[in-house]
Design a protein around this motif. Structure first.
Motif, PDB file in Angstrom:
ATOM      1  N   SER A 201       0.827  -1.212   0.000  1.00 43.09           N
ATOM      2  CA  SER A 201       0.000   0.000   0.000  1.00 43.09           C
ATOM      3  C   SER A 201       0.858   1.257   0.000  1.00 43.09           C
ATOM      4  O   SER A 201       2.028   1.235   0.392  1.00 43.09           O
ATOM      5  CB  SER A 201      -0.917   0.008   1.229  1.00 43.09           C
ATOM      6  OG  SER A 201      -0.160   0.192   2.412  1.00 43.09           O
ATOM      7  N   LYS A 202       0.244   2.349  -0.413  1.00 41.27           N
ATOM      8  CA  LYS A 202       0.951   3.635  -0.420  1.00 41.27           C
ATOM      9  C   LYS A 202       1.334   4.048   0.994  1.00 41.27           C
ATOM     10  O   LYS A 202       2.417   4.614   1.219  1.00 41.27           O
ATOM     11  CB  LYS A 202       0.060   4.702  -1.065  1.00 41.27           C
ATOM     12  CG  LYS A 202       0.728   6.076  -1.120  1.00 41.27           C
ATOM     13  CD  LYS A 202      -0.137   7.101  -1.826  1.00 41.27           C
ATOM     14  CE  LYS A 202       0.555   8.456  -1.853  1.00 41.27           C
ATOM     15  NZ  LYS A 202      -0.252   9.481  -2.560  1.00 41.27           N
ATOM     16  N   GLU A 204       2.147   2.141   3.505  1.00 41.50           N
ATOM     17  CA  GLU A 204       3.344   1.394   3.902  1.00 41.50           C
ATOM     18  C   GLU A 204       4.597   2.026   3.302  1.00 41.50           C
ATOM     19  O   GLU A 204       5.632   2.151   3.969  1.00 41.50           O
ATOM     20  CB  GLU A 204       3.227  -0.058   3.441  1.00 41.50           C
ATOM     21  CG  GLU A 204       2.235  -0.910   4.215  1.00 41.50           C
ATOM     22  CD  GLU A 204       2.149  -2.306   3.645  1.00 41.50           C
ATOM     23  OE1 GLU A 204       2.596  -3.248   4.331  1.00 41.50           O
ATOM     24  OE2 GLU A 204       1.645  -2.467   2.514  1.00 41.50           O
ATOM     25  N   LYS A 205       4.492   2.426   2.036  1.00 46.36           N
ATOM     26  CA  LYS A 205       5.650   3.006   1.359  1.00 46.36           C
ATOM     27  C   LYS A 205       6.019   4.372   1.940  1.00 46.36           C
ATOM     28  O   LYS A 205       7.189   4.779   1.883  1.00 46.36           O
ATOM     29  CB  LYS A 205       5.380   3.124  -0.143  1.00 46.36           C
ATOM     30  CG  LYS A 205       5.350   1.777  -0.859  1.00 46.36           C
ATOM     31  CD  LYS A 205       5.270   1.953  -2.357  1.00 46.36           C
ATOM     32  CE  LYS A 205       5.379   0.614  -3.082  1.00 46.36           C
ATOM     33  NZ  LYS A 205       5.385   0.774  -4.557  1.00 46.36           N
TER      34      LYS A 205
END
Length: 371
Positions: A201-202, A204-205
């Motif tokens: 997911s964004k 997490e990034k």
């Protein structure tokens, strides 16, 4: 006649030494490899030209305090500005998704750093000083900017030769790594197919560079200049709100600092400092370092398989060196030769990116102990 004689003596022809001519040949070789063979052209081309400039007799390019190239070297490398800026650009180019999706690959990136420490002890056995041995050892990570950064801190006299060795072996990844990988793995191991990585997911990034920066820099504070800029560049990329900054870090800034980096490194390689038996030892040790780092990554992956229900292809351990993304591409190529259904590129990017972090941490540890 005296005027003519004075004019002739003021030219560089009468001050030229055989050592400088030999260095011209070395610089010309690097330029040839960059242009004709495509070996790391972005660095080897300016480094080669920098060598030519550093060995121009009577030219005021490296005069301390006034020389043009000396200013590049002093403010860019001695002041430790250029390597962190390189890491900023690398961070903006890096996708941490494979590491987040498969955290085990962090261990493979760490395992490849064993080659750094093995080479460190080999260099000490060859009578290098401890700071010099640390710079030679870091070549095992195949990370040019980290090698240069560590040399500027601990052994500036080793900067030129170690930088050229690091970038040369980075360029030779497709030649050096496959024989080592095949010698340490069986045909069946190379055929192992790994499952597709889960989507990341964004959120997490975005959190990864923040958390990684805080944890790593608390554990190894001296790695902060490199790790901090690396994670900042990645946050530019993943946040999605500063596309202009991300693009500038990846392109304009990266290109500018690469020019200054290459010329400055090349300019440190004068005939007086470069032409010695120690230089030959550095290149031999650099090759040994790269082989050791590749081998330890593969061996550790095989050890992990003893405890894992879902086996990993041990080839991806070879990507634990910092040569991004060349090492990952080589892993994918060797894996696909053994099994056409093998697609290892994204799996190999995990340890590949982890290797960048691991090499920077190893450099920070050397600085904290020896600096």
């Amino acid at each position: 006649m005296d005027i003519v004689k004075d004019i002739l003596l003021s030219t560089g022809f009468f001050a030229l030494t055989w050592g400088q001519v030999l260095m011209w040949a070395i610089g010309g070789t690097l330029i040839y490899l960059a242009i004709k063979k495509g070996f790391e052209p972005l660095l080897l081309l300016p480094i080669g030209f920098g060598i030519l400039m550093a060995n121009l007799p009577l030219a005021p390019l490296m005069n301390e305090g006034s020389g043009l190239i000396w200013r590049f070297y002093h403010y860019g490398l001695e002041w430790e500005v250029i390597p962190p800026l390189i890491f900023l650009g690398l961070g903006a180019m890096t996708d941490f998704g494979p590491v987040i999706a498969n955290p085990k690959t962090l261990l493979l990136g760490a395992a490849a750093q064993v080659g750094v420490y093995l080479t460190f002890f080999l260099a000490i056995l060859l009578k290098f000083t401890v700071p010099q041995a640390s710079v030679i050892g870091i070549i095992a990570g195949a990370d040019g900017p980290t090698t240069i950064y560590l040399a500027s801190k601990l052994a500036p006299e080793m900067m030129g030769v170690c930088a050229v060795a690091a970038y040369s072996y980075m360029a030779l990844v497709p030649l050096i790594q496959p024989p080592v990988m095949k010698a340490l793995t069986s045909e069946e191991e190379r055929k192992i197919v790994m499952k597709s990585l889960r989507p990341v997911s964004k959120l997490e990034k975005i959190f990864f560079p923040l958390i990684a920066m805080l944890v790593i820099c608390l554990v190894v504070p001296d790695s902060a200049p490199l790790i901090g800029m690396f994670m900042l560049g990645n946050l530019f990329r993943e946040s999605g709100v500063v596309a202009r900054l991300s693009n500038a870090a990846q392109n304009e800034l990266m290109n500018i600092v690469t020019i200054f980096l290459g010329i400055s490194v090349g300019a440190t390689m004068s005939a007086e400092t470069f032409l010695s038996f120690k230089v030959i030892y550095v290149f031999i040790l650099g090759c040994a370092a790269f082989i050791l780092a590749t081998g330890t990554g593969v061996i550790f992956a095989k050890i992990m398989n003893l405890f894992l229900k879902e086996k990993i292809n041990p080839l991806i351990g070879a990507a634990g060196v910092s040569a991004v993304p060349m090492a990952a591409r080589v892993v994918h190529k060797v894996g696909s030769e053994a099994n056409r259904r093998n697609y290892l590129l994204m799996h190999a990017m995990g340890p590949n990116v982890a290797g960048v972090i691991g090499t920077a941490v190893a450099a920070g540890m050397f600085i904290s102990v020896l600096g």
